[in-house]
Enzyme design. Structure first.
Site, PDB file in Angstrom:
ATOM      1  N   GLU A   8      23.960  28.826  55.336  1.00 56.49           N
ATOM      2  CA  GLU A   8      24.322  29.598  56.534  1.00 56.49           C
ATOM      3  C   GLU A   8      23.228  29.465  57.596  1.00 56.49           C
ATOM      4  OE1 GLU A   8      27.198  30.565  56.920  1.00 56.49           O
ATOM      5  OE2 GLU A   8      28.053  31.066  54.972  1.00 56.49           O
TER       6      GLU A   8
ATOM      7  N   TYR B  29      24.103  24.850  65.669  1.00 58.49           N
ATOM      8  CA  TYR B  29      24.595  25.128  67.022  1.00 58.49           C
ATOM      9  C   TYR B  29      23.484  24.938  68.041  1.00 58.49           C
ATOM     10  CZ  TYR B  29      28.597  26.850  64.498  1.00 58.49           C
ATOM     11  OH  TYR B  29      29.682  26.927  63.658  1.00 58.49           O
TER      12      TYR B  29
ATOM     13  N   GLU C 201      33.996  34.558  56.307  1.00 65.02           N
ATOM     14  CA  GLU C 201      33.954  33.107  56.037  1.00 65.02           C
ATOM     15  C   GLU C 201      35.295  32.421  56.281  1.00 65.02           C
ATOM     16  OE1 GLU C 201      31.243  31.412  54.698  1.00 65.02           O
ATOM     17  OE2 GLU C 201      30.105  32.792  53.443  1.00 65.02           O
TER      18      GLU C 201
ATOM     19  N   GLU D 129      32.273  26.464  54.451  1.00 67.48           N
ATOM     20  CA  GLU D 129      32.819  27.832  54.500  1.00 67.48           C
ATOM     21  C   GLU D 129      34.016  27.959  53.559  1.00 67.48           C
ATOM     22  OE1 GLU D 129      30.761  29.581  55.634  1.00 67.48           O
ATOM     23  OE2 GLU D 129      29.996  28.982  57.589  1.00 67.48           O
TER      24      GLU D 129
ATOM     25  N   HIS E  80      32.563  28.570  50.175  1.00 66.03           N
ATOM     26  CA  HIS E  80      32.016  29.933  50.129  1.00 66.03           C
ATOM     27  C   HIS E  80      33.142  30.962  49.957  1.00 66.03           C
ATOM     28  CE1 HIS E  80      28.364  28.507  52.793  1.00 66.03           C
ATOM     29  NE2 HIS E  80      28.458  27.848  51.650  1.00 66.03           N
TER      30      HIS E  80
END
Lengths: 131, 323
Positions: free
Chosen positions: B102, B109, B162, B196, B199
């Site tokens: 994470e 970004y 998520e 994701e 997860h």
């Protein structure tokens, strides 16, 4: 109506999907210690996909062992693959691999435990297939 | 069936004595999928970035600051909170991988920003995200559940983050990719989307292991809680979507993507889908941006292809096949 054979891990996603279809189904055991089913009539195989980022390991080992049996393989008429689009090009990749290796069509793909629409599509499709 | 108990003391983790083989399976998958943003040639997107209008650029930066906030929450609060609830030492180890990835996502970004954007525009977007009520509300709704006294509520909130909350943001790079824009950025986002998915699957699986040990009354209570939380988040998410996408006319298209992903988030918890098929018919261009090449062979049952095609997958060899 013909038979379904399926594998589902402890996540139970594929089991839930098959359960909703209400079609006679036999489960390939999770544990290699348990007896492998021997099939003597035409069936459609339903499998989830576990591919890594390169598409490796897509098919559960137990499914490979089941298909290694020549009699089991001879009655396979098609494959339905579960998966998740989030895995990109390897979405439901187990269906592509089994289709290519066993020369049967990939009949359908669904995500996770499938939606009501998936259940209806597969029920209709299977009914037509065995007519 | 007895409820799995939280770990009470630290013992050396033994990967040769596995209590739940999902822990090992997911550990192998996650470590095999490890990546860093440096692997993606983001600078190839510079010509494409300058072809976007100022409004489109602003939207893109805002969307990515919103995603950064969610990844930051998962990295600093969500995953550590779940780690405290772990019932096997291997689960703790898997969650530590999730926690770190994470941080990698949140960091990615900033790589996109530093490669493509003007510093001033990025600073403006961060300011916007601090002040945007829907984004702050979304963060509050999740953080409240992370502080609750029920591990199942924490897990449900985490799966919704998520598997649902990211998608108002993920829509945009998939949209750009479907128009052959920012394609390298989309490649990076696909790596995040893949992570994701694992997860959400894993935490949802752990949720179900506890859920199945509850009494029918307790199950009903948790299920009610989960659907109520989903509806609160959904309500806020539609407003967030409108605030972001109204200017470019994509709001309704994004909402279908939200419905589709809300269903998948609920399925990760083992619950049935909430939104019917006519609300989840996502734009096919977005679906193929999500899973390129996956729809080349038409499904036999759908009858959309001229005839079925036997898969011509480049079969990845597995030594277990004997024919």
């Amino acid at each position: 109506m013909g038979l379904l054979v399926y594998f589902s891990s402890k996540s139970q996603n594929t089991h839930r999907f098959v359960d909703k279809l209400n079609i006679p189904a036999q489960r390939i055991p999770i544990s290699p210690q348990d007896d492998m089913p021997e099939i003597h009539e035409p069936y459609v195989l339903v499998v989830p996909t576990y591919a890594d980022g390169d598409g490796k390991g897509a098919i559960p080992k137990q499914v490979i062992h089941f298909l290694n049996d020549e009699t089991n393989r001879s009655y396979l008429r098609g494959v339905i693959a579960g998966g998740n689009r989030n895995f990109g090009q390897f979405y439901a990749y187990a269906g592509d691999i089994i289709s290519a290796r066993c020369k049967v069509p990939c009949l359908y793909r669904f995500e996770l435990m499938g939606t009501a629409e998936d259940v209806a599509n597969v029920r209709n499709g299977i009914n037509k297939l065995w007519k | 069936m007895s409820t799995p108990q939280k770990l009470t003391r630290i013992k050396a983790v033994n990967w040769n004595r596995i209590e739940d083989d999902k822990d090992l399976e997911v550990w192998n998958r996650l470590t095999g999928n490890f990546w860093l943003p440096e692997k993606v040639p983001l600078s190839n997107d510079i010509p494409s970035w300058v072809s976007l209008t100022p409004i489109e650029q602003q939207l893109t930066i805002r969307v990515f600051t919103g995603l950064t906030l969610l990844d930051t929450i998962q990295n600093t609060v969500g995953a550590p909170a779940l780690m405290a609830d772990a019932v096997t030492p291997h689960e703790e180890a898997v969650l530590s991988n999730i926690c770190f990835m994470e941080a990698v996502h949140a960091r990615s970004y900033s790589s996109i920003f530093s490669t493509l954007c003007a510093t001033r525009d990025v600073d403006d977007a961060y300011k916007w995200s601090e002040e945007n009520e829907c984004l702050q509300r979304k963060s509050t709704l999740i953080l409240e559940e992370y502080k609750s006294d029920n591990p199942l509520k924490r897990k449900a909130a985490s799966v919704f983050l998520e598997s649902f909350l990211f998608y108002s943001g993920f829509y945009l790079p998939m949209y750009w990719s479907s128009r052959a824009k920012l394609t390298n950025t989309a490649d990076l986002i696909r790596l995040i989307i893949r992570d994701e998915a694992v997860h959400g699957y894993y935490i949802g699986y752990k949720f179900q292991r506890v859920f199945e040990t509850l009494t029918p009354m307790e199950q009903l209570e948790i299920k009610d809680f989960a659907f109520a939380l989903m509806l609160d988040l959904y309500d806020n998410e539609t407003k967030y979507t409108e605030a972001l996408y109204d200017d470019v006319g994509l709001t309704e298209d994004v909402k279908k993507f939200l419905h589709y992903n809300a269903n998948k988030a609920l399925m990760n918890l083992g619950f049935e889908a909430l939104f019917p098929a006519d609300m989840t018919n996502v734009n096919p261009a977005i679906l193929s941006a999500l899973s390129p090449n996956a729809d080349e062979n038409h499904d036999f049952f759908s009858g959309s292809g001229s005839s079925y095609v036997i898969g011509k997958a480049v079969v990845t060899e597995d030594e277990d096949w004997n024919f």
